[in-house]
Design an enzyme around this catalytic site. Sequence first.
Site, PDB file in Angstrom:
ATOM      1  N   ASP A  87      -6.544   1.491   8.262  1.00  0.00           N
ATOM      2  CA  ASP A  87      -5.181   2.009   8.321  1.00  0.00           C
ATOM      3  C   ASP A  87      -5.188   3.528   8.262  1.00  0.00           C
ATOM      4  OD1 ASP A  87      -5.655   2.674   5.673  1.00  0.00           O
ATOM      5  OD2 ASP A  87      -4.164   1.303   4.838  1.00  0.00           O
ATOM      6  N   ASP A 108       0.837  -1.198   0.000  1.00  0.00           N
ATOM      7  CA  ASP A 108       0.000   0.000   0.000  1.00  0.00           C
ATOM      8  C   ASP A 108       0.873   1.251   0.000  1.00  0.00           C
ATOM      9  OD1 ASP A 108      -2.311  -1.522   0.092  1.00  0.00           O
ATOM     10  OD2 ASP A 108      -2.422  -1.488   2.282  1.00  0.00           O
ATOM     11  N   ARG A 110      -3.522  -5.070   8.340  1.00  0.00           N
ATOM     12  CA  ARG A 110      -4.611  -4.157   8.718  1.00  0.00           C
ATOM     13  C   ARG A 110      -5.705  -4.887   9.490  1.00  0.00           C
ATOM     14  NH1 ARG A 110      -7.031  -1.894   3.594  1.00  0.00           N
ATOM     15  NH2 ARG A 110      -5.859  -3.501   2.483  1.00  0.00           N
ATOM     16  N   TYR A 117       6.816  -8.244   8.873  1.00  0.00           N
ATOM     17  CA  TYR A 117       6.492  -6.812   8.926  1.00  0.00           C
ATOM     18  C   TYR A 117       6.857  -6.234  10.285  1.00  0.00           C
ATOM     19  CZ  TYR A 117       3.346  -7.855   4.966  1.00  0.00           C
ATOM     20  OH  TYR A 117       2.810  -8.269   3.761  1.00  0.00           O
TER      21      TYR A 117
END
Length: 338
Positions: free
Chosen positions: A87, A45, A189, A73
């Site tokens: 988010d 994203d 998310r 992550y």
Amino acid sequence: MKRGESGLSLVVGVNKPVGMTSHDVVNRCRRIFGERRVGHAGTLDPAASGVLPVCVGPATRLDPYLTGHDKAYRATVAFGASTDTDDAQGAVVKESDVPAEAWSERFARGVLNEFVGASNQLPPAYSAIKVGGKKACDAARAGVVIDLAPRPIVVYAAELLAVREVAFQGRTLLAWDVAFEVSKGTYIRSLARDIGIAVGCASTLAGLERTRVGALGLENCVTLEALEEAGVRAALDPIDLLGFRLLFARDDAARRIGNGGALDPRGLELFCPPDRSFNEMCACTSGIAPSCKPLEDGERISVVESNKLAAIYAYDQEKGRLKADCVFRTGVIRGCYL
């Protein structure tokens, strides 16, 4: 050579900055390499940064082999507000008080431990998942609610890094910095959303950095500015990225591979993927060892010729042959090891 073809075939790891789409990175790489055939493996994203594998030239055919890997992550989960996109890109749709115990590192670790393991995850409404041929995110922007089915995921690790305050859309919120290791298809998310539910308050993903895709870690990625300067010197070894066993094609085998012909595995020596635990200075034949393990049905093999990835073959147990799965017209450069 056709217009827009550079003659290059390689893979690089880009450290995508916040604010750029994955497609923006692809366009930048097209200009850097003078090559129109550029693609990325695994979308990030715009609000996220980190590891983005980019394939150049005929190496774009590696995309399906690079997208199914586990990922890692570093995420910032903020509490006290939630957004329509789960988010920082979305609009705040809910605010709530945060339980006092959420400031406790011990409490935070206990909550995160509950998310480790296999489960079914409901994807966010704003996602690229298609239902009836339409992306869920496009439907959500049009005000249409699409029922998304939960999907199986695995969270291998969820390590608390810090408990702190963050600025979020004009607010100061409590946040947890968390290192996640997850299976393919996992939405961080959604994890941020569900962690808030477990804590008992609104939550959202306030920041995200992808630190690993399969074997490709952030330490092996370059910024776009560094890529501008390095060019082909930033190429990675696709053998390391794939992780398949490999064989070296010579003489008759090399000729057959050039035509996409089947191979009789008898008499062909297979090798384990390179062991990069040693401080080696090149991505050639060093660091590998012969493999005596029998071939398994459907197993893929990396085929190397003239120190380039020439093809990927798959074993057909019924016919006792290795068959071409993907042959590269221009072999993929074996650049830097990981």
